[in-house]
Design an enzyme around this catalytic site. Structure first.
Site, short mmCIF file in Angstrom:
data_model
loop_
_atom_site.label_atom_id
_atom_site.label_comp_id
_atom_site.label_asym_id
_atom_site.label_seq_id
_atom_site.Cartn_x
_atom_site.Cartn_y
_atom_site.Cartn_z
N HIS A 136 0.79 -1.23 0.00
CA HIS A 136 0.00 0.00 0.00
C HIS A 136 0.83 1.28 0.00
O HIS A 136 0.26 2.37 -0.14
CB HIS A 136 -0.98 0.02 1.19
CG HIS A 136 -2.33 0.53 0.80
ND1 HIS A 136 -3.48 0.28 1.52
CD2 HIS A 136 -2.72 1.30 -0.24
CE1 HIS A 136 -4.51 0.88 0.95
NE2 HIS A 136 -4.09 1.50 -0.13
N ASP A 168 -9.89 -0.40 4.09
CA ASP A 168 -8.69 -1.01 4.66
C ASP A 168 -8.96 -1.36 6.12
O ASP A 168 -9.76 -0.68 6.78
CB ASP A 168 -7.56 0.04 4.58
CG ASP A 168 -6.15 -0.53 4.71
OD1 ASP A 168 -5.24 0.06 4.08
OD2 ASP A 168 -5.95 -1.54 5.42
N HIS A 220 -6.60 -0.97 8.11
CA HIS A 220 -5.65 -0.01 8.68
C HIS A 220 -5.84 1.38 8.05
O HIS A 220 -6.29 1.50 6.93
CB HIS A 220 -4.22 -0.48 8.39
CG HIS A 220 -3.98 -1.92 8.72
ND1 HIS A 220 -4.11 -2.93 7.78
CD2 HIS A 220 -3.62 -2.52 9.86
CE1 HIS A 220 -3.83 -4.10 8.34
NE2 HIS A 220 -3.54 -3.89 9.60
N ASP A 248 -3.24 3.56 7.57
CA ASP A 248 -2.07 3.87 6.71
C ASP A 248 -1.78 5.36 6.70
O ASP A 248 -1.42 5.92 5.67
CB ASP A 248 -2.30 3.35 5.29
CG ASP A 248 -2.45 1.83 5.24
OD1 ASP A 248 -2.67 1.31 4.13
OD2 ASP A 248 -2.37 1.19 6.30
N HIS A 289 4.32 1.19 4.07
CA HIS A 289 2.94 0.83 3.66
C HIS A 289 1.94 1.23 4.73
O HIS A 289 0.74 1.22 4.50
CB HIS A 289 2.84 -0.65 3.30
CG HIS A 289 2.92 -1.59 4.48
ND1 HIS A 289 2.36 -2.83 4.44
CD2 HIS A 289 3.49 -1.46 5.70
CE1 HIS A 289 2.59 -3.44 5.60
NE2 HIS A 289 3.27 -2.63 6.38
N ASP A 346 -7.44 -1.90 -0.02
CA ASP A 346 -6.48 -2.84 0.55
C ASP A 346 -7.26 -4.14 0.78
O ASP A 346 -8.24 -4.14 1.51
CB ASP A 346 -5.95 -2.29 1.88
CG ASP A 346 -4.87 -3.15 2.49
OD1 ASP A 346 -3.97 -2.60 3.14
OD2 ASP A 346 -4.90 -4.38 2.30
N ASP A 353 -6.87 -6.45 2.60
CA ASP A 353 -7.01 -6.86 4.00
C ASP A 353 -8.19 -6.19 4.70
O ASP A 353 -8.44 -6.44 5.88
CB ASP A 353 -5.69 -6.70 4.79
CG ASP A 353 -5.33 -5.25 5.10
OD1 ASP A 353 -4.12 -4.99 5.30
OD2 ASP A 353 -6.21 -4.37 5.18
N GLU A 404 -1.98 -5.28 -1.69
CA GLU A 404 -1.67 -6.16 -0.57
C GLU A 404 -2.09 -7.62 -0.79
O GLU A 404 -2.10 -8.39 0.15
CB GLU A 404 -2.24 -5.61 0.75
CG GLU A 404 -1.65 -4.28 1.15
CD GLU A 404 -0.20 -4.35 1.66
OE1 GLU A 404 0.33 -5.46 1.84
OE2 GLU A 404 0.38 -3.28 1.88
N1 LIG Z 1 -0.17 0.28 11.31
C1 LIG Z 1 0.85 -0.71 11.01
C2 LIG Z 1 0.31 -1.68 9.95
C3 LIG Z 1 0.23 -1.08 8.57
C4 LIG Z 1 -0.47 -1.98 7.57
C5 LIG Z 1 -0.31 -1.46 6.16
B1 LIG Z 1 -1.42 -1.95 5.13
O1 LIG Z 1 -2.68 -1.41 5.51
O2 LIG Z 1 -1.08 -1.44 3.83
O3 LIG Z 1 -1.48 -3.37 5.09
C6 LIG Z 1 1.28 -1.42 12.30
C7 LIG Z 1 0.26 -2.31 12.88
N2 LIG Z 1 0.65 -2.66 14.24
C8 LIG Z 1 1.90 -3.44 14.28
C9 LIG Z 1 2.26 -3.88 15.69
C10 LIG Z 1 1.11 -4.65 16.33
C11 LIG Z 1 -0.17 -3.85 16.27
C12 LIG Z 1 -0.48 -3.44 14.85
C13 LIG Z 1 2.11 -0.04 10.54
O4 LIG Z 1 3.06 -0.76 10.26
O5 LIG Z 1 2.12 1.21 10.49
MN LIG Z 2 1.34 -4.12 3.54
MN LIG Z 3 -3.33 -0.57 3.51
MN LIG Z 4 -4.27 -2.93 5.56
#
Ligand SMILES: N[C@](CCCC[B-](O)(O)O)(CCN1CCCCC1)C(=O)O
Ligand SMILES: [Mn+2]
Ligand SMILES: [Mn+2]
Ligand SMILES: [Mn+2]
Length: 327
Positions: free
Chosen positions: A118, A141, A143, A145, A158, A249, A251, A294
């Site tokens: 992403h 999503d 998340h 992001d 991402h 996304d 997911d 993703e």
């Molecule tokens: N918010 C997260 C996940 C990002 C997902 C990106 B996507 O939407 O493109 O797939 C971190 C999430 N976080 C990690 C530690 C445990 C709790 C969740 C991050 O890495 O910033």
């Molecule tokens: Mn990702």
């Molecule tokens: Mn995403």
């Molecule tokens: Mn996501």
């Protein structure tokens, strides 16, 4: 309708934590397979094509032009900057993607960016906006992001793309190598989220501070997807009817349906809710660009799970271009 497809086989927006194990070889082999570094996401574009996307789009009366897959230069010394990983690679790849999407839009198509992770939304939205001017963003999503480089707890870009694009966050984003080409192009009032269920503290603070419109999975449960889409479309068209960029996304959909993805989170959208969102956005007539990101074939133990994920991604795209379940 006409679709311009751009494949972006890129996976450096995320790096799985290195792990060291000292157990028997078969377990390590299985672990390596199951915990495959999230690199598999660069095979997403070709897997979605192989499922028959172009043929199915043409079958439903959509003109299609395939611009092929972008190639990204291998950078040698892309050293981390603080927590941030692969900064120069991500910046360079998105600059190339921005130019590609801008060209697709100038050719008069609705752009379809097949990811890849992403972080690619940076280039896709930037290029789309360079071609059409101000636009709305619907971000579907698990998340948000929207971490800035300083609020991210993983350093994976991402999880940060929106922070580089929002006018209101520019004072919070440091200067990064290979990122200086990015001009912020989205206003917080023109951004809507659907499907959130795993939002970091820093992201939640940003969403509240900027008053971003959010339909988390709680709102989806409370209101139902029909009401969520009614309110989303009212909100987006309340002001000017800007072209819509849909950044999907995979997911966002429940992992029971789409397990082959890098950051799965329980309690997601059903297959039907996912389709209702794309059917509804298509009917606005404002859809101008879409990302499908993703899909990571290597993140699932069985081929059936990969097929379910890839087919769902394709079905969502087909309904962006007019496919209706009623026929
Ligand atoms: N918010 C997260 C996940 C990002 C997902 C990106 B996507 O939407 O493109 O797939 C971190 C999430 N976080 C990690 C530690 C445990 C709790 C969740 C991050 O890495 O910033
Ligand atoms: Mn990702
Ligand atoms: Mn995403
Ligand atoms: Mn996501």
């Amino acid at each position: 309708r006409s679709a311009g497809i751009v494949g972006a086989p890129f996976s450096k927006g995320q790096v799985s934590a290195p792990f060291t194990v000292c157990v028997s070889v078969p377990v390590v082999t299985l672990a390596l397979f199951l915990l495959q570094p999230k690199g598999g996401v660069e095979t997403g574009p070709d897997r979605i094509r192989a499922a028959g996307l172009l043929h199915r789009l043409k079958e439903q009366g959509c003109a299609v032009k395939d611009y092929g897959n972008l190639t990204f230069e291998e950078l040698v010394d892309d050293k981390p900057i603080g927590l941030l990983k692969n900064v120069r690679a991500v910046g360079g790849a998105n600059r190339r993607l921005s130019e590609a999407v801008q060209a697709v839009k100038k050719d008069g198509h609705t752009s379809v960016m097949l990811g890849g992770d992403h972080s690619l939304a940076i280039g896709s939205i930037h290029g789309h906006s360079a071609a059409v001017g101000e636009l709305s963003v619907l971000w579907v999503d698990a998340h948000a992001d929207i971490n800035t480089p300083l609020t991210s707890n993983t350093g994976n870009i991402h999880g940060q793309p929106m922070s580089y694009l929002l006018h209101e966050l520019q004072s919070k984003v440091p200067v990064l190598p290979h990122f200086s080409w990015i001009k912020p192009c989205v206003w917080a009032k023109d951004l809507v989220y659907i499907g959130l269920r795993d939002v970091d503290p820093g992201e939640h603070y940003i969403l509240k501070l900027l008053g971003v419109k959010v339909f988390s999975m709680s709102e989806v449960d409370q209101l139902g997807v029909a009401r969520v889409m009614e309110e989303t479309c009212d909100y987006l068209s309340a002001k000017a009817k800007k072209p819509i960029h849909l950044s999907y996304d995979i997911d966002a959909i429940d992992p029971s349906v789409t397990p082959a993805t890098g950051t799965p989170v329980a309690g997601g959208l059903s297959y039907r809710e996912g389709l209702y969102i794309t059917e509804h956005i298509c009917q606005t007539g404002l859809l101008s660009g879409v990302d499908m990101v993703e899909v990571n074939p290597l993140r699932s133990p069985t081929e059936d799970d990969v097929q379910s994920t890839v087919n769902t991604a394709m079905d969502l795209l087909l309904s962006c271009f007019g496919r209706l379940r009623e026929g």
